[in-house]
Design a protein around this motif. Sequence first.
Motif, PDB file in Angstrom:
ATOM      1  N   TYR A   1      -3.250  -3.648   2.882  1.00  0.00           N
ATOM      2  CA  TYR A   1      -1.669  -4.295   3.340  1.00  0.00           C
ATOM      3  C   TYR A   1      -0.692  -3.745   3.668  1.00  0.00           C
ATOM      4  O   TYR A   1      -0.204  -2.231   3.902  1.00  0.00           O
ATOM      5  N   ASN A   2      -0.303  -4.844   4.486  1.00  0.00           N
ATOM      6  CA  ASN A   2       1.546  -4.187   5.138  1.00  0.00           C
ATOM      7  C   ASN A   2       2.640  -3.910   3.974  1.00  0.00           C
ATOM      8  O   ASN A   2       3.010  -4.194   3.174  1.00  0.00           O
ATOM      9  N   VAL A   3       2.486  -2.858   5.170  1.00  0.00           N
ATOM     10  CA  VAL A   3       3.986  -1.475   3.493  1.00  0.00           C
ATOM     11  C   VAL A   3       5.129  -2.641   3.955  1.00  0.00           C
ATOM     12  O   VAL A   3       5.509  -2.324   2.676  1.00  0.00           O
ATOM     13  N   LYS A   4       5.556  -3.674   4.480  1.00  0.00           N
ATOM     14  CA  LYS A   4       6.159  -4.552   5.058  1.00  0.00           C
ATOM     15  C   LYS A   4       6.097  -5.220   3.700  1.00  0.00           C
ATOM     16  O   LYS A   4       7.270  -5.026   2.715  1.00  0.00           O
ATOM     17  N   ASP A   5       4.808  -6.041   3.469  1.00  0.00           N
ATOM     18  CA  ASP A   5       4.605  -6.530   2.171  1.00  0.00           C
ATOM     19  C   ASP A   5       4.751  -6.203   0.602  1.00  0.00           C
ATOM     20  O   ASP A   5       5.402  -6.135   0.349  1.00  0.00           O
ATOM     21  N   LEU A   6       4.560  -4.640   0.253  1.00  0.00           N
ATOM     22  CA  LEU A   6       4.759  -3.735  -0.506  1.00  0.00           C
ATOM     23  C   LEU A   6       5.895  -3.634  -0.535  1.00  0.00           C
ATOM     24  O   LEU A   6       6.627  -2.939  -1.680  1.00  0.00           O
ATOM     25  N   VAL A   7       6.712  -3.038   0.332  1.00  0.00           N
ATOM     26  CA  VAL A   7       7.896  -3.170  -0.273  1.00  0.00           C
ATOM     27  C   VAL A   7       9.058  -3.936  -0.234  1.00  0.00           C
ATOM     28  O   VAL A   7       9.641  -4.215  -1.300  1.00  0.00           O
ATOM     29  N   ALA A   8       8.355  -5.220   0.098  1.00  0.00           N
ATOM     30  CA  ALA A   8       9.233  -6.443   0.254  1.00  0.00           C
ATOM     31  C   ALA A   8       8.548  -6.508  -1.572  1.00  0.00           C
ATOM     32  O   ALA A   8       9.880  -7.137  -2.549  1.00  0.00           O
ATOM     33  N   GLY A   9       7.720  -6.562  -1.654  1.00  0.00           N
ATOM     34  CA  GLY A   9       7.169  -7.062  -3.388  1.00  0.00           C
ATOM     35  C   GLY A   9       7.929  -6.020  -4.393  1.00  0.00           C
ATOM     36  O   GLY A   9       8.497  -6.518  -5.452  1.00  0.00           O
ATOM     37  N   PHE A  10       8.304  -4.777  -4.673  1.00  0.00           N
ATOM     38  CA  PHE A  10       8.452  -4.299  -5.234  1.00  0.00           C
ATOM     39  C   PHE A  10      10.595  -3.979  -4.952  1.00  0.00           C
ATOM     40  O   PHE A  10      10.627  -3.469  -6.597  1.00  0.00           O
ATOM     41  N   THR A  11      11.025  -4.120  -4.277  1.00  0.00           N
ATOM     42  CA  THR A  11      12.413  -4.576  -4.371  1.00  0.00           C
ATOM     43  C   THR A  11      12.898  -5.603  -4.584  1.00  0.00           C
ATOM     44  O   THR A  11      13.905  -5.655  -5.542  1.00  0.00           O
ATOM     45  N   LYS A  12      11.541  -6.669  -4.159  1.00  0.00           N
ATOM     46  CA  LYS A  12      11.937  -8.096  -5.030  1.00  0.00           C
ATOM     47  C   LYS A  12      12.639  -8.188  -6.710  1.00  0.00           C
ATOM     48  O   LYS A  12      13.116  -8.992  -7.235  1.00  0.00           O
ATOM     49  N   ASP A  13      11.465  -7.120  -6.922  1.00  0.00           N
ATOM     50  CA  ASP A  13      10.928  -7.404  -8.818  1.00  0.00           C
ATOM     51  C   ASP A  13      12.063  -5.720  -9.230  1.00  0.00           C
ATOM     52  O   ASP A  13      12.462  -5.784 -10.529  1.00  0.00           O
ATOM     53  N   ASN A  14      13.220  -5.044  -7.908  1.00  0.00           N
ATOM     54  CA  ASN A  14      14.299  -4.743  -8.845  1.00  0.00           C
ATOM     55  C   ASN A  14      12.945  -2.914  -9.368  1.00  0.00           C
ATOM     56  O   ASN A  14      13.607  -2.675 -10.120  1.00  0.00           O
ATOM     57  N   ARG A  15      11.821  -2.793  -8.669  1.00  0.00           N
ATOM     58  CA  ARG A  15      11.234  -1.793  -9.308  1.00  0.00           C
ATOM     59  C   ARG A  15      10.778  -0.701  -8.156  1.00  0.00           C
ATOM     60  O   ARG A  15      11.257  -0.799  -7.105  1.00  0.00           O
ATOM     61  N   PHE A  16      10.581   0.309  -8.315  1.00  0.00           N
ATOM     62  CA  PHE A  16       9.994   1.763  -7.886  1.00  0.00           C
ATOM     63  C   PHE A  16       8.906   1.573  -7.221  1.00  0.00           C
ATOM     64  O   PHE A  16       8.621   1.216  -7.954  1.00  0.00           O
ATOM     65  N   GLY A  17       8.374   1.458  -5.846  1.00  0.00           N
ATOM     66  CA  GLY A  17       7.749   1.826  -5.869  1.00  0.00           C
ATOM     67  C   GLY A  17       6.725   3.201  -5.348  1.00  0.00           C
ATOM     68  O   GLY A  17       5.139   2.352  -4.517  1.00  0.00           O
ATOM     69  N   PHE A  18       6.964   4.002  -5.398  1.00  0.00           N
ATOM     70  CA  PHE A  18       6.711   5.604  -5.285  1.00  0.00           C
ATOM     71  C   PHE A  18       5.085   5.239  -5.540  1.00  0.00           C
ATOM     72  O   PHE A  18       3.986   5.896  -5.695  1.00  0.00           O
ATOM     73  N   GLU A  19       5.215   5.218  -7.036  1.00  0.00           N
ATOM     74  CA  GLU A  19       4.402   5.395  -7.988  1.00  0.00           C
ATOM     75  C   GLU A  19       3.178   4.182  -7.774  1.00  0.00           C
ATOM     76  O   GLU A  19       1.847   4.688  -7.949  1.00  0.00           O
ATOM     77  N   GLU A  20       3.679   3.203  -8.171  1.00  0.00           N
ATOM     78  CA  GLU A  20       2.257   1.785  -7.742  1.00  0.00           C
ATOM     79  C   GLU A  20       1.671   2.270  -5.804  1.00  0.00           C
ATOM     80  O   GLU A  20       0.367   2.092  -6.067  1.00  0.00           O
ATOM     81  N   THR A  21       2.432   2.942  -4.678  1.00  0.00           N
ATOM     82  CA  THR A  21       2.144   3.019  -4.121  1.00  0.00           C
ATOM     83  C   THR A  21       0.834   3.944  -3.468  1.00  0.00           C
ATOM     84  O   THR A  21      -0.327   4.236  -3.138  1.00  0.00           O
ATOM     85  N   THR A  22       1.458   5.263  -4.492  1.00  0.00           N
ATOM     86  CA  THR A  22       0.112   6.844  -4.629  1.00  0.00           C
ATOM     87  C   THR A  22      -0.958   5.864  -5.156  1.00  0.00           C
ATOM     88  O   THR A  22      -2.015   6.828  -5.210  1.00  0.00           O
ATOM     89  N   TYR A  23      -1.015   5.444  -6.640  1.00  0.00           N
ATOM     90  CA  TYR A  23      -2.536   4.131  -6.930  1.00  0.00           C
ATOM     91  C   TYR A  23      -2.525   3.459  -6.134  1.00  0.00           C
ATOM     92  O   TYR A  23      -4.558   3.424  -6.335  1.00  0.00           O
ATOM     93  N   LEU A  24      -2.206   2.951  -5.430  1.00  0.00           N
ATOM     94  CA  LEU A  24      -2.941   2.194  -5.059  1.00  0.00           C
ATOM     95  C   LEU A  24      -3.792   2.608  -3.099  1.00  0.00           C
ATOM     96  O   LEU A  24      -5.001   2.532  -2.785  1.00  0.00           O
ATOM     97  N   LEU A  25      -2.994   4.236  -2.767  1.00  0.00           N
ATOM     98  CA  LEU A  25      -3.740   4.889  -1.934  1.00  0.00           C
ATOM     99  C   LEU A  25      -4.745   5.406  -2.395  1.00  0.00           C
ATOM    100  O   LEU A  25      -6.170   6.140  -2.231  1.00  0.00           O
TER     101      LEU A  25
END
Length: 458
Positions: free
Chosen positions: A80-104
Amino acid sequence: MDHNVYSEVTPEIVQLAKLSEKADIIETELFTKYDVKRGLRDLNGKGVLAGLTRISDVRANKMVDGVQVPIHGDLFYRGYNVKDLVAGFTKDNRFGFEETTYLLLFDKLPAKKELEDFTNLLSYYRSLPTSFVRDIIMKAPSKDMMNTLARSVLTLYSYDDRADDTTLPNVLRQSLQLISLFPLLSIYGYQAYSHYHDGKSLYIHSSRPELSTAENILHILRPDSSYTPLEARILDIALVLHMEHGGGNNSTFTTHVVTSSLTDTYSVIAAAIGSLKGPRHGGANIKVVQMFEDMKKEISDWEDEEQVAAYLARLLHKDAFDHAGLIYGVGHAVYSKSDPRAVIFKSFVEKLSEEKGLQKEFALYSLVEKLAPEVITKERQIYKGVSINVDFYSGFVYHMLGLPLELYTPIFAIARISGWCAHRMEELANNGKIIRPAYKAIGEDRSYTDVSDRKKSS
């Protein structure tokens, strides 16, 4: 014993060091003769292929008619392109560290219930053993928070009844606990140092289970535990952008190397921390902030391009700041046209500068971003393009967030441990061989001489 014996460099030691240096110097031409890639990189800056990974990919060029051509950089986490990951969770007004850790760790983006359960698991693990803060962190606080962090990690080994168990379920358990505990270990270590060495009030706030990792960092660090939503969001984005960067960066490669010996998780992570501490790896954003503070004093008009360019040239000529000949935050071992992390970060940094009333400082950073590659190209011969890297803006963000300089690199570690743990799991899952590259011996054979016949070194 006089305490100074532990830190004093005597004339005798200086003389012995000169003897050691003379013995250890290897002529540069020998590296070329034996085709040795210094730093495991070839003359064009391309890394020597040392392994395979599914965890992330750094892309900075593409093949065009059989020739490698530099492109604007991209960073992928598990495809997954990091640009898309950041755009996804910021669009939903969510924090991304936890779900990106899950992904990794698990090679998939979590569904809503999976993310909720995983976040709760991290919160569950975010508590230190009884009296750990008092008995370990508060004792002999170090001026360097990375050393404090490494010591705390190694000490946690003693609290783990299955510390040496390298089966995947146990290592995953250890990994999740360390990911959860890094903010506490880092910030409590700073609070102890700030109190005992600087005489400041001591604040030890407990983490709050309903808060994200980024929110907990600000909650634990600040005396009043207050922060704005924008501050927490931008810190969260900083963590996501720093959490992984391919298997070849120094600390992640260290993770693979030490893991391959089948040692315990705590030793592996402590080794990675030691790598990240180095100024060539994790400490660059501190230098960026310090460089800009010097620049603001030296330049009368921050909007004058000629003055700014002249200061940058002085940096390269070793006539300004720390006289190292470097413009910190500019250039990268892999990226040439752009570092995607810096590109993503910039728009959020601008918003924070507006909230903090630091638009003039942001404008200066933007001007240096524009001028530095031009000045470097004019002053030096370079084999590839040059652009700002993620450290360029991350230091400015941490400065705006009021984070102490001592915590800049530990914040990097709080993010990067997710990547380290993913790579440790990957190394163990593949049951690879112990990593042991070859070094060619170039010394000559010599005959033994009796001690009475040896000459004294000059």
